[in-house]
Design a protein around this motif. Structure first.
Motif, PDB file in Angstrom:
ATOM      1  N   LEU A   1      15.261  36.836  43.737  1.00 42.90           N
ATOM      2  CA  LEU A   1      15.838  35.653  43.088  1.00 42.90           C
ATOM      3  C   LEU A   1      17.163  35.999  42.410  1.00 42.90           C
ATOM      4  CD1 LEU A   1      15.603  32.673  42.334  1.00 42.90           C
ATOM      5  CD2 LEU A   1      14.325  33.371  40.291  1.00 42.90           C
ATOM      6  N   GLN A   2      17.198  37.126  41.705  1.00 49.65           N
ATOM      7  CA  GLN A   2      18.449  37.554  41.071  1.00 49.65           C
ATOM      8  C   GLN A   2      19.544  37.746  42.122  1.00 49.65           C
ATOM      9  OE1 GLN A   2      16.763  41.016  39.180  1.00 49.65           O
ATOM     10  NE2 GLN A   2      17.099  40.145  37.130  1.00 49.65           N
ATOM     11  N   GLN A   3      19.185  38.347  43.263  1.00 50.06           N
ATOM     12  CA  GLN A   3      20.177  38.567  44.314  1.00 50.06           C
ATOM     13  C   GLN A   3      20.695  37.241  44.869  1.00 50.06           C
ATOM     14  OE1 GLN A   3      21.577  41.557  45.214  1.00 50.06           O
ATOM     15  NE2 GLN A   3      22.998  40.178  46.220  1.00 50.06           N
TER      16      GLN A   3
ATOM     17  N   MET B   1      25.775  33.800  44.948  1.00 54.22           N
ATOM     18  CA  MET B   1      26.500  32.554  44.691  1.00 54.22           C
ATOM     19  C   MET B   1      27.692  32.754  43.746  1.00 54.22           C
ATOM     20  SD  MET B   1      23.627  29.638  44.331  1.00 54.22           S
ATOM     21  CE  MET B   1      22.036  30.405  44.144  1.00 54.22           C
ATOM     22  N   MET B   2      27.744  33.899  43.067  1.00 52.65           N
ATOM     23  CA  MET B   2      28.814  34.138  42.100  1.00 52.65           C
ATOM     24  C   MET B   2      30.130  34.399  42.832  1.00 52.65           C
ATOM     25  SD  MET B   2      27.447  33.886  39.113  1.00 52.65           S
ATOM     26  CE  MET B   2      28.673  34.611  38.083  1.00 52.65           C
ATOM     27  N   PRO B   3      31.213  33.747  42.402  1.00 58.99           N
ATOM     28  CA  PRO B   3      32.503  34.044  43.035  1.00 58.99           C
ATOM     29  C   PRO B   3      32.957  35.442  42.638  1.00 58.99           C
ATOM     30  CG  PRO B   3      32.802  32.561  41.179  1.00 58.99           C
ATOM     31  CD  PRO B   3      31.318  32.750  41.353  1.00 58.99           C
ATOM     32  N   GLU B   4      33.597  36.119  43.567  1.00 60.94           N
ATOM     33  CA  GLU B   4      34.103  37.451  43.267  1.00 60.94           C
ATOM     34  C   GLU B   4      35.395  37.335  42.477  1.00 60.94           C
ATOM     35  OE1 GLU B   4      34.174  40.581  46.018  1.00 60.94           O
ATOM     36  OE2 GLU B   4      32.417  39.857  47.110  1.00 60.94           O
ATOM     37  N   LYS B   5      35.507  38.170  41.468  1.00 61.06           N
ATOM     38  CA  LYS B   5      36.719  38.194  40.656  1.00 61.06           C
ATOM     39  C   LYS B   5      37.824  38.840  41.491  1.00 61.06           C
ATOM     40  CE  LYS B   5      38.419  39.701  36.175  1.00 61.06           C
ATOM     41  NZ  LYS B   5      38.105  40.414  34.931  1.00 61.06           N
ATOM     42  N   PRO B   6      38.952  38.166  41.643  1.00 62.33           N
ATOM     43  CA  PRO B   6      40.019  38.753  42.465  1.00 62.33           C
ATOM     44  C   PRO B   6      40.569  40.027  41.817  1.00 62.33           C
ATOM     45  CG  PRO B   6      40.823  36.787  41.351  1.00 62.33           C
ATOM     46  CD  PRO B   6      39.352  36.893  41.062  1.00 62.33           C
ATOM     47  N   VAL B   7      40.857  41.002  42.650  1.00 63.65           N
ATOM     48  CA  VAL B   7      41.438  42.249  42.168  1.00 63.65           C
ATOM     49  C   VAL B   7      42.954  42.065  42.148  1.00 63.65           C
ATOM     50  CG1 VAL B   7      41.676  44.707  42.593  1.00 63.65           C
ATOM     51  CG2 VAL B   7      39.533  43.566  43.128  1.00 63.65           C
ATOM     52  N   LEU B   8      43.518  42.125  40.969  1.00 62.60           N
ATOM     53  CA  LEU B   8      44.959  41.933  40.824  1.00 62.60           C
ATOM     54  C   LEU B   8      45.681  43.264  40.878  1.00 62.60           C
ATOM     55  CD1 LEU B   8      44.872  39.360  37.884  1.00 62.60           C
ATOM     56  CD2 LEU B   8      45.069  38.877  40.316  1.00 62.60           C
ATOM     57  N   ASP B   9      46.837  43.269  41.514  1.00 60.17           N
ATOM     58  CA  ASP B   9      47.660  44.480  41.557  1.00 60.17           C
ATOM     59  C   ASP B   9      48.487  44.526  40.282  1.00 60.17           C
ATOM     60  OD1 ASP B   9      49.180  46.683  42.148  1.00 60.17           O
ATOM     61  OD2 ASP B   9      50.430  45.672  43.638  1.00 60.17           O
ATOM     62  N   THR B  10      48.108  45.416  39.380  1.00 63.02           N
ATOM     63  CA  THR B  10      48.833  45.548  38.118  1.00 63.02           C
ATOM     64  C   THR B  10      49.592  46.871  38.060  1.00 63.02           C
ATOM     65  OG1 THR B  10      46.899  46.512  37.043  1.00 63.02           O
ATOM     66  CG2 THR B  10      47.172  44.118  36.853  1.00 63.02           C
ATOM     67  N   SER B  11      49.819  47.478  39.226  1.00 60.13           N
ATOM     68  CA  SER B  11      50.465  48.791  39.252  1.00 60.13           C
ATOM     69  C   SER B  11      51.911  48.748  38.773  1.00 60.13           C
ATOM     70  CB  SER B  11      50.399  49.384  40.664  1.00 60.13           C
ATOM     71  OG  SER B  11      51.076  48.546  41.579  1.00 60.13           O
ATOM     72  N   ASN B  12      52.532  47.563  38.788  1.00 58.30           N
ATOM     73  CA  ASN B  12      53.916  47.466  38.323  1.00 58.30           C
ATOM     74  C   ASN B  12      54.004  46.799  36.945  1.00 58.30           C
ATOM     75  OD1 ASN B  12      53.211  44.898  39.192  1.00 58.30           O
ATOM     76  ND2 ASN B  12      55.262  44.407  39.894  1.00 58.30           N
ATOM     77  N   LEU B  13      52.890  46.757  36.221  1.00 61.95           N
ATOM     78  CA  LEU B  13      52.868  46.102  34.914  1.00 61.95           C
ATOM     79  C   LEU B  13      52.361  47.049  33.830  1.00 61.95           C
ATOM     80  CD1 LEU B  13      51.153  42.730  35.880  1.00 61.95           C
ATOM     81  CD2 LEU B  13      53.578  43.075  35.434  1.00 61.95           C
ATOM     82  N   ILE B  14      52.829  46.815  32.628  1.00 62.50           N
ATOM     83  CA  ILE B  14      52.217  47.418  31.442  1.00 62.50           C
ATOM     84  C   ILE B  14      51.566  46.258  30.708  1.00 62.50           C
ATOM     85  CG2 ILE B  14      52.606  48.561  29.245  1.00 62.50           C
ATOM     86  CD1 ILE B  14      54.878  50.088  30.508  1.00 62.50           C
TER      87      ILE B  14
END
Length: 175
Positions: A89-91, A96-109
């Protein structure tokens, strides 16, 4: 139960249906992909270092590094794995949970925490070397130095001294 494992090396996620049957003697059997393996723990299951004896007499040692209530962080054969054990049931709910998008922050502080931007040591267009202090944030009466994660040219400054910043807010962008 549904068991999902993820390696910290980024090899991806493996998922499989697993059934665990607990015996009265403290041992248990694990069934995965149609194969059942009787397992006998040789230590208290609440200890961090676990040694299991399989039905063929082979011993397997697993170190539990952390458990956050859902995910076990373990080390097996020098590899760190994240092991999540969920009921069917947990699975279903997790699927159904949306995946959090992986953001490219390599050029940010980004601001590491909420606070106030005390000082900027750079301006747009400046060239900086990796490790150079570029800003200072004050949080809980402590100065936190932000250093350039890489060498490069400053493209944009998103905050000015005196601004109150949130955690993960953009401060500086590199080209």
């Amino acid at each position: 139960a549904v068991v999902s494992t993820q390696s910290t090396g980024g090899e991806g996620e493996e998922r499989g249906e697993v059934t665990v049957n607990v015996g009265k003697d403290g041992g248990f059997s694990v069934t995965m992909d149609g194969e059942t393996v009787p397992v006998t723990p040789t230590a208290n299951l609440y200890e961090s270092l676990q040694k299991f004896t399989l039905d063929n007499g082979r011993s397997v040692t697993v170190q539990q590094l952390d458990f956050n209530g859902v995910t076990h962080s373990i080390r097996y054969r020098c590899c760190k794995k994240e092991l999540t054990i969920l009921s069917p049931l947990q699975q279903q709910f997790m699927d159904m949970m949306p995946e959090k998008p992986v953001l490219d922050t390599s050029n940010l502080i980004l601001s590491p925490m909420p606070g106030s931007l005390l000082m900027l040591s750079v301006e747009e267009g400046d060239e900086v070397l990796e490790g150079t202090e570029v800003a200072v944030i004050v949080a809980m009466k402590m100065n936190n130095s932000l250093k350039a994660p890489k060498s490069g040219k400053i493209k944009k400054i998103w905050a000015k001294p005196g601004d109150v910043v949130d955690g993960d807010q953009k401060i500086i962008e590199f080209e």
